[in-house]
Design a protein around this motif. Structure first.
Motif, short mmCIF file in Angstrom:
data_model
loop_
_atom_site.label_atom_id
_atom_site.label_comp_id
_atom_site.label_asym_id
_atom_site.label_seq_id
_atom_site.Cartn_x
_atom_site.Cartn_y
_atom_site.Cartn_z
N THR A 42 0.85 -1.19 0.00
CA THR A 42 0.00 0.00 0.00
C THR A 42 0.89 1.23 0.00
O THR A 42 1.24 1.76 1.07
CB THR A 42 -0.92 0.03 1.24
N PRO A 43 1.26 1.72 -1.17
CA PRO A 43 2.11 2.92 -1.22
C PRO A 43 1.34 4.12 -0.70
O PRO A 43 0.17 4.32 -1.03
CB PRO A 43 2.42 3.06 -2.72
N LYS A 44 1.98 4.91 0.15
CA LYS A 44 1.28 6.04 0.76
C LYS A 44 2.24 7.15 1.12
O LYS A 44 3.45 6.94 1.22
CB LYS A 44 0.55 5.57 2.02
N CYS A 45 1.67 8.33 1.31
CA CYS A 45 2.46 9.46 1.82
C CYS A 45 2.99 9.09 3.19
O CYS A 45 2.25 8.61 4.06
CB CYS A 45 1.59 10.71 1.90
N CYS A 46 4.26 9.33 3.40
CA CYS A 46 4.88 8.90 4.66
C CYS A 46 4.43 9.72 5.86
O CYS A 46 4.73 9.36 6.99
CB CYS A 46 6.41 8.94 4.53
N TYR A 47 3.69 10.79 5.64
CA TYR A 47 3.24 11.63 6.74
C TYR A 47 1.72 11.58 6.96
O TYR A 47 1.25 11.28 8.05
CB TYR A 47 3.68 13.08 6.52
N CYS A 48 0.95 11.87 5.91
CA CYS A 48 -0.51 11.91 6.08
C CYS A 48 -1.16 10.57 5.74
O CYS A 48 -2.38 10.42 5.89
CB CYS A 48 -1.13 13.03 5.25
N LEU A 49 -0.38 9.62 5.25
CA LEU A 49 -0.84 8.26 4.94
C LEU A 49 -1.80 8.22 3.76
O LEU A 49 -2.53 7.24 3.58
CB LEU A 49 -1.48 7.61 6.17
N ARG A 50 -1.81 9.25 2.96
CA ARG A 50 -2.66 9.25 1.76
C ARG A 50 -2.25 8.10 0.84
O ARG A 50 -1.07 7.92 0.55
CB ARG A 50 -2.50 10.58 1.04
N ASP A 51 -3.23 7.35 0.38
CA ASP A 51 -2.99 6.19 -0.48
C ASP A 51 -2.57 6.66 -1.87
O ASP A 51 -3.28 7.45 -2.50
CB ASP A 51 -4.26 5.35 -0.55
N PHE A 52 -1.44 6.17 -2.36
CA PHE A 52 -0.93 6.55 -3.67
C PHE A 52 -1.29 5.54 -4.77
O PHE A 52 -0.82 5.67 -5.90
CB PHE A 52 0.59 6.70 -3.64
N LEU A 78 19.39 6.02 2.63
CA LEU A 78 18.07 5.41 2.48
C LEU A 78 17.22 5.60 3.74
O LEU A 78 15.99 5.67 3.65
CB LEU A 78 18.22 3.93 2.15
N GLU A 79 17.85 5.69 4.92
CA GLU A 79 17.10 5.95 6.15
C GLU A 79 16.43 7.32 6.14
O GLU A 79 15.51 7.57 6.90
CB GLU A 79 18.02 5.86 7.38
N ASN A 80 16.93 8.20 5.26
CA ASN A 80 16.43 9.56 5.21
C ASN A 80 15.47 9.79 4.04
O ASN A 80 15.04 10.92 3.81
CB ASN A 80 17.61 10.55 5.10
N LEU A 81 15.14 8.73 3.31
CA LEU A 81 14.33 8.89 2.10
C LEU A 81 13.02 8.13 2.19
O LEU A 81 12.96 7.00 2.67
CB LEU A 81 15.11 8.40 0.88
N SER A 82 11.97 8.76 1.69
CA SER A 82 10.67 8.11 1.59
C SER A 82 9.92 8.78 0.44
O SER A 82 10.54 9.42 -0.41
CB SER A 82 9.90 8.23 2.91
N ILE A 83 8.60 8.65 0.40
CA ILE A 83 7.79 9.36 -0.58
C ILE A 83 6.68 10.11 0.14
O ILE A 83 6.20 9.67 1.19
CB ILE A 83 7.18 8.43 -1.65
N ALA A 84 6.32 11.26 -0.41
CA ALA A 84 5.31 12.10 0.24
C ALA A 84 4.48 12.83 -0.80
O ALA A 84 4.91 13.03 -1.94
CB ALA A 84 5.98 13.10 1.18
N CYS A 85 3.28 13.24 -0.37
CA CYS A 85 2.46 14.08 -1.24
C CYS A 85 3.02 15.49 -1.22
O CYS A 85 3.77 15.87 -0.30
CB CYS A 85 1.00 14.06 -0.77
N LYS A 86 2.68 16.28 -2.20
CA LYS A 86 3.21 17.64 -2.30
C LYS A 86 2.70 18.53 -1.19
O LYS A 86 3.40 19.46 -0.76
CB LYS A 86 2.90 18.22 -3.67
N ARG A 87 1.51 18.25 -0.68
CA ARG A 87 0.99 19.03 0.44
C ARG A 87 1.90 18.91 1.66
O ARG A 87 2.29 19.91 2.26
CB ARG A 87 -0.43 18.57 0.79
#
Length: 204
Positions: A42-52, A78-87
């Motif tokens: 389930t890919p998601k924003c690492c902060y708001c958990l929005r489903d990608f 890699l410990e410092n990298l994730s994916i996030a929404c633009k918001r």
């Protein structure tokens, strides 16, 4: 994910440049990093958990938890990298570091292995913490409308800080306004009744 030997060599070359993150040496590496996160169950924003799931790839950012403008030693860690929404990435967090409990640069300098300690982060760290130990999300749907509610787990300080820092109440209120309108419009809908019960249970 781990870097290959060839990728490490490319990163070393990129780090010699003024702006290593946009170097041609790491173009393919960045794509692999993003793909690694998007290919999770389930890919998601690492902060708001929005489903990608099904999201347009270019609307999703590779996120540097410690901003690359200030923590240049950690650009490719890699410990410092994730994916996030633009918001979350650009509007709310951007280059701020007010989520840190200590000044890592002053305390540890280039000794970056010390940076990745969960205790140094007020918010839920995407790679160091299990988000669901601190923050839960309830999603329900009425027709095409989605109801969303976040809950800090057992009064988790990290959960509460994340909730406030990323203004998750905004995401709740937007969906709540829509869903309440749907319940009023179609009060006999079984799903609407279920959502109404959830709202009632949690004081809405």
């Amino acid at each position: 994910m781990n870097y290959t030997l060839e990728e490490i060599k490319s990163i070393v070359q990129a780090l010699k440049e003024t702006n290593p993150w946009v170097s041609n040496h790491v173009k393919d590496i960045k794509q692999r990093i993003k793909s690694n996160h998007l290919n999770k169950v389930t890919p998601k924003c690492c902060y708001c958990l929005r489903d990608f799931t099904g999201e347009f790839r270019y609307d999703i950012d590779i996120e540097h938890i410690l901003p690359k403008s200030k923590y240049k030693y950690c650009i490719f860690d890699l410990e410092n990298l994730s994916i996030a929404c633009k918001r979350c990435n650009m509007k709310l967090k951007n280059d701020k570091v007010n989520f840190l409990a200590i000044d890592l640069l002053t305390t540890y300098g280039k000794w970056k292995t010390k940076y990745f300690n969960s205790n140094y982060y007020y918010f839920v760290h995407p790679n160091l913490d299990n988000v669901y130990e601190h923050l839960r999300i309830v999603n329900s749907r009425v027709d095409d409308l989605n109801f969303k509610k976040y809950f800090p787990v057992d009064n988790s300080e990290k959960g509460r800080f994340t909730y406030d820092y990323f203004e998750l109440n905004e995401l709740e209120s937007d969906s709540l306004t829509q869903i309440q309108g749907s319940i009023v419009a179609e009060p006999k809908s079984e799903l609407a009744k279920d959502i109404a019960e959830v709202l009632k249970k949690h004081g809405f």
